[in-house]
Scaffold this motif. Structure first.
Motif, short mmCIF file in Angstrom:
data_model
loop_
_atom_site.label_atom_id
_atom_site.label_comp_id
_atom_site.label_asym_id
_atom_site.label_seq_id
_atom_site.Cartn_x
_atom_site.Cartn_y
_atom_site.Cartn_z
N ASP A 83 -33.00 25.37 56.94
CA ASP A 83 -33.88 26.54 56.93
C ASP A 83 -34.96 26.39 55.87
O ASP A 83 -36.13 26.77 56.08
CB ASP A 83 -33.08 27.81 56.67
CG ASP A 83 -32.20 28.21 57.86
OD1 ASP A 83 -32.41 27.66 58.96
OD2 ASP A 83 -31.31 29.06 57.68
N LEU A 84 -34.60 25.85 54.71
CA LEU A 84 -35.57 25.65 53.63
C LEU A 84 -36.64 24.64 54.06
O LEU A 84 -37.85 24.88 53.86
CB LEU A 84 -34.85 25.16 52.37
CG LEU A 84 -35.73 24.94 51.13
CD1 LEU A 84 -36.28 26.27 50.62
CD2 LEU A 84 -34.93 24.24 50.03
N ILE A 85 -36.23 23.54 54.67
CA ILE A 85 -37.17 22.51 55.10
C ILE A 85 -38.10 23.06 56.19
O ILE A 85 -39.32 22.86 56.13
CB ILE A 85 -36.43 21.27 55.63
CG1 ILE A 85 -35.52 20.67 54.55
CG2 ILE A 85 -37.43 20.22 56.12
CD1 ILE A 85 -36.21 20.26 53.29
N VAL A 86 -37.54 23.75 57.16
CA VAL A 86 -38.35 24.30 58.26
C VAL A 86 -39.36 25.31 57.72
O VAL A 86 -40.53 25.32 58.14
CB VAL A 86 -37.44 24.94 59.33
CG1 VAL A 86 -38.28 25.72 60.34
CG2 VAL A 86 -36.63 23.87 60.05
N SER A 87 -38.94 26.14 56.79
CA SER A 87 -39.86 27.12 56.20
C SER A 87 -40.99 26.43 55.44
O SER A 87 -42.14 26.87 55.48
CB SER A 87 -39.10 28.06 55.27
OG SER A 87 -38.18 28.85 55.99
N ALA A 88 -40.66 25.34 54.76
CA ALA A 88 -41.69 24.59 54.04
C ALA A 88 -42.71 24.00 55.01
O ALA A 88 -43.92 24.03 54.76
CB ALA A 88 -41.05 23.49 53.19
N VAL A 89 -42.23 23.47 56.13
CA VAL A 89 -43.14 22.93 57.15
C VAL A 89 -44.03 24.05 57.69
O VAL A 89 -45.24 23.89 57.84
CB VAL A 89 -42.33 22.27 58.29
CG1 VAL A 89 -43.24 21.90 59.46
CG2 VAL A 89 -41.60 21.03 57.77
N HIS A 90 -43.42 25.20 57.97
CA HIS A 90 -44.14 26.33 58.54
C HIS A 90 -45.24 26.83 57.61
O HIS A 90 -46.38 27.09 58.04
CB HIS A 90 -43.15 27.45 58.85
CG HIS A 90 -43.75 28.59 59.63
ND1 HIS A 90 -43.06 29.76 59.88
CD2 HIS A 90 -44.96 28.75 60.20
CE1 HIS A 90 -43.83 30.57 60.59
NE2 HIS A 90 -44.98 29.98 60.78
N TYR A 91 -44.90 26.98 56.33
CA TYR A 91 -45.82 27.65 55.39
C TYR A 91 -46.55 26.71 54.44
O TYR A 91 -47.20 27.16 53.51
CB TYR A 91 -45.03 28.67 54.56
CG TYR A 91 -44.51 29.85 55.35
CD1 TYR A 91 -45.38 30.76 55.95
CD2 TYR A 91 -43.14 30.03 55.53
CE1 TYR A 91 -44.91 31.83 56.68
CE2 TYR A 91 -42.65 31.11 56.26
CZ TYR A 91 -43.54 32.01 56.83
OH TYR A 91 -43.07 33.08 57.55
N HIS A 92 -46.48 25.39 54.67
CA HIS A 92 -47.03 24.48 53.65
C HIS A 92 -48.53 24.63 53.45
O HIS A 92 -49.07 24.26 52.40
CB HIS A 92 -46.68 23.02 53.97
CG HIS A 92 -47.47 22.41 55.09
ND1 HIS A 92 -47.07 22.48 56.40
CD2 HIS A 92 -48.64 21.71 55.09
CE1 HIS A 92 -47.94 21.85 57.16
NE2 HIS A 92 -48.91 21.37 56.39
N ASP A 93 -49.22 25.20 54.43
CA ASP A 93 -50.67 25.40 54.29
C ASP A 93 -51.03 26.81 53.83
O ASP A 93 -52.21 27.17 53.79
CB ASP A 93 -51.37 25.10 55.61
CG ASP A 93 -51.97 23.70 55.65
OD1 ASP A 93 -51.93 23.03 54.59
OD2 ASP A 93 -52.45 23.27 56.71
N ILE A 94 -50.03 27.62 53.47
CA ILE A 94 -50.31 28.98 53.03
C ILE A 94 -51.17 28.95 51.77
O ILE A 94 -51.06 28.05 50.94
CB ILE A 94 -48.98 29.74 52.76
CG1 ILE A 94 -49.21 31.24 52.64
CG2 ILE A 94 -48.27 29.18 51.54
CD1 ILE A 94 -47.91 32.04 52.58
N LEU A 95 -52.05 29.92 51.65
CA LEU A 95 -53.01 29.95 50.53
C LEU A 95 -52.30 30.15 49.20
O LEU A 95 -51.52 31.08 49.02
CB LEU A 95 -54.03 31.07 50.75
CG LEU A 95 -55.08 31.24 49.65
CD1 LEU A 95 -56.00 30.02 49.59
CD2 LEU A 95 -55.89 32.52 49.89
N TYR A 96 -52.58 29.27 48.26
CA TYR A 96 -52.14 29.40 46.86
C TYR A 96 -53.40 29.35 46.00
O TYR A 96 -54.17 28.39 46.09
CB TYR A 96 -51.25 28.21 46.45
CG TYR A 96 -49.77 28.32 46.73
CD1 TYR A 96 -49.27 29.06 47.79
CD2 TYR A 96 -48.86 27.63 45.94
CE1 TYR A 96 -47.91 29.12 48.03
CE2 TYR A 96 -47.49 27.68 46.19
CZ TYR A 96 -47.03 28.43 47.24
OH TYR A 96 -45.68 28.49 47.49
N THR A 97 -53.61 30.37 45.20
CA THR A 97 -54.71 30.33 44.24
C THR A 97 -54.21 30.77 42.87
O THR A 97 -53.14 31.37 42.75
CB THR A 97 -55.88 31.27 44.65
OG1 THR A 97 -55.44 32.63 44.59
CG2 THR A 97 -56.38 30.94 46.05
#
Length: 447
Positions: free
Chosen positions: A313-327
């Protein structure tokens, strides 16, 4: 050679030797000692038959018959254990994994001959027994099969991945005949239990030479990870990239911490790109929605590898959200911590650093911002700043006391107040939160 060997391990050997048997350190522990590394496991090989081993050692140690059919007794001494195995000759391997029969022998060289690689086929009893040149290969950083590579891999298909794992974790190279045999026999991996493949893969990708080995032996990995194959044929013609998807992935993998979650998430993070690949009229490639597209592909791989659910679940979530905006904005950092939770937040942060390092160097300045984001996130956590409902200074009982009726609106009100704290509109104290609710919340917010 002067090795630092625990006294308990020495005592196991001397007990067998005092009873008239040969006893030597062998395999991985000896390899690690020769590399001046601390062994994780201890293996001893002996001329004593299993029952003789147990009879001699059970006088001083607790012994357990963990692999008696193959000649192995596990010996426990204080806080350390060793597997003590009788010299043996293996019979046929009809399942390409384990010998159908074993024949015990009094000949140490015959026992070493059955082992996988020369660097694991040495023995030590005060002097080094090295009939296949393992010490030389160790010095030359070479992985070489004992005898005919085809025979060794036909005996046990998992040795293919073990060879690649050693080459990765030791940052060694595989000698040409062994390498040729690995490619030729790669299909043997189809008969190996996925749990064993997963164990080897996770150790392999955490090695210093992981990216090199993944690239040189693509065909081997694609036997059980076919979803990655399209990445090798997927260009990235846009200003952010200088590599195709596969080589970008390998470059990113080299630049994340060598832990299974970081490395596997990075290996899979762009798996959705080939299916989302579009090229605009100016010849620029785009991959809109590739994180979401990667979810099902990652889930299929992790299920196939029999990974634990929490880890998957952790890996899949990372794949899903890896492009989420971080500023580098405190309020946004709090929102991301609230949405993702700490483990996923920091995994994605590491993944973003690796991702950036695998892009066009013109955008490496982004790494400085990612480092600042980590500093601020750690500060928020250390100061106990609120970014989750459990940190909120009010709970359901407080709302009841403030006149809120029980029901699903409770959760909506708490989330409304959490957002107010995260955005800096209200301090995280009970009195101010209740006042903020009474002043600013309306029935429209429930819709």
């Amino acid at each position: 050679m002067d090795f630092l060997i625990p006294e308990e391990i020495k005592k196991i050997c001397t007990s067998l030797q005092s009873a008239g048997f040969e006893a030597c350190l062998v395999g991985g522990c000896l390899r690690d000692l020769l590399l001046q590394k601390e062994p994780h496991d201890w293996d001893i090989t002996t001329s004593a038959l299993p029952k003789q081993t147990e009879e001699v050692l059970s006088k001083e140690f607790y012994c357990r018959e963990t692999g008696i059919q193959h000649g192995t007794i596990t010996v426990f001494a204080d806080n350390i254990s060793a597997e003590v195995t009788t010299y043996r000759i293996d019979g046929n391997y009809s399942d390409h994994r384990r010998p159908d029969t074993v024949l015990f022998t009094r000949n140490l060289t015959e026992d070493l001959k059955r082992r996988d690689f020369t660097i694991n086929a040495m023995a030590w009893d005060g002097t080094l027994t090295d009939p296949f040149g393992g010490q030389k290969d160790l010095s030359s950083k070479i992985i070489r099969c004992v005898g005919n590579p085809n025979d060794r891999f036909q005996e046990d298909g998992l040795r293919i991945l073990r060879a690649l794992r050693f080459a990765s974790t030791l940052d060694f190279f595989i000698e040409p005949k062994t390498a040729q045999s690995i490619h030729q026999n790669r299909w043997l991996l189809k008969s190996i239990a996925m749990e064993r493949i997963c164990s080897e893969l996770l150790r392999l990708i955490c090695g210093e030479g992981a990216a090199r080995i993944l690239d040189e032996y693509q065909d081997v990995f694609f036997v059980f990870l076919p979803e990655l194959l399209p990445e090798t044929k997927c260009p990235q013609n846009n200003p952010y990239h200088i590599y195709d998807v596969w080589h970008h992935t390998l470059k990113a993998l080299e630049n994340v911490p060598p832990t299974p979650d970081r490395r596997l998430a990075t290996l899979l993070h762009d798996i959705g790109k080939p299916s989302c690949h579009t090229t605009d009229k100016n010849g620029i490639d785009h991959f809109h929605g590739h994180g979401k597209a990667g979810v099902s592909l990652s889930q299929a791989i992790l299920h196939r590898l029999r990974c634990p659910k929490k880890f998957s679940d952790l890996i899949v979530s990372a794949v899903h959200y890896h492009d989420i905006l971080y500023t580098d904005d405190e309020h946004l950092i709090r929102r991301r911590l609230q949405k993702l939770g700490e483990p996923l937040f920091f995994l994605i942060l590491d993944l973003k650093r690796g991702d950036t390092a695998g892009q066009n160097p013109l955008y490496f300045s982004r790494l400085e911002e990612l480092n600042r984001i980590e500093t601020h996130a750690q500060k928020i956590i250390a100061e106990g700043n609120c970014f989750s409902l459990k940190q909120l200074a009010v709970n359901g009982n407080d709302l009841l006391n403030a006149g809120v009726s029980p029901g699903p609106q409770m959760g909506k009100i708490l989330r409304f107040l959490l957002e107010a704290v995260i955005s800096g509109q209200c301090a995280n104290t009970k009195s101010e939160l209740i006042q903020y609710y009474q002043t600013n919340f309306s029935e429209d917010d429930l819709l």
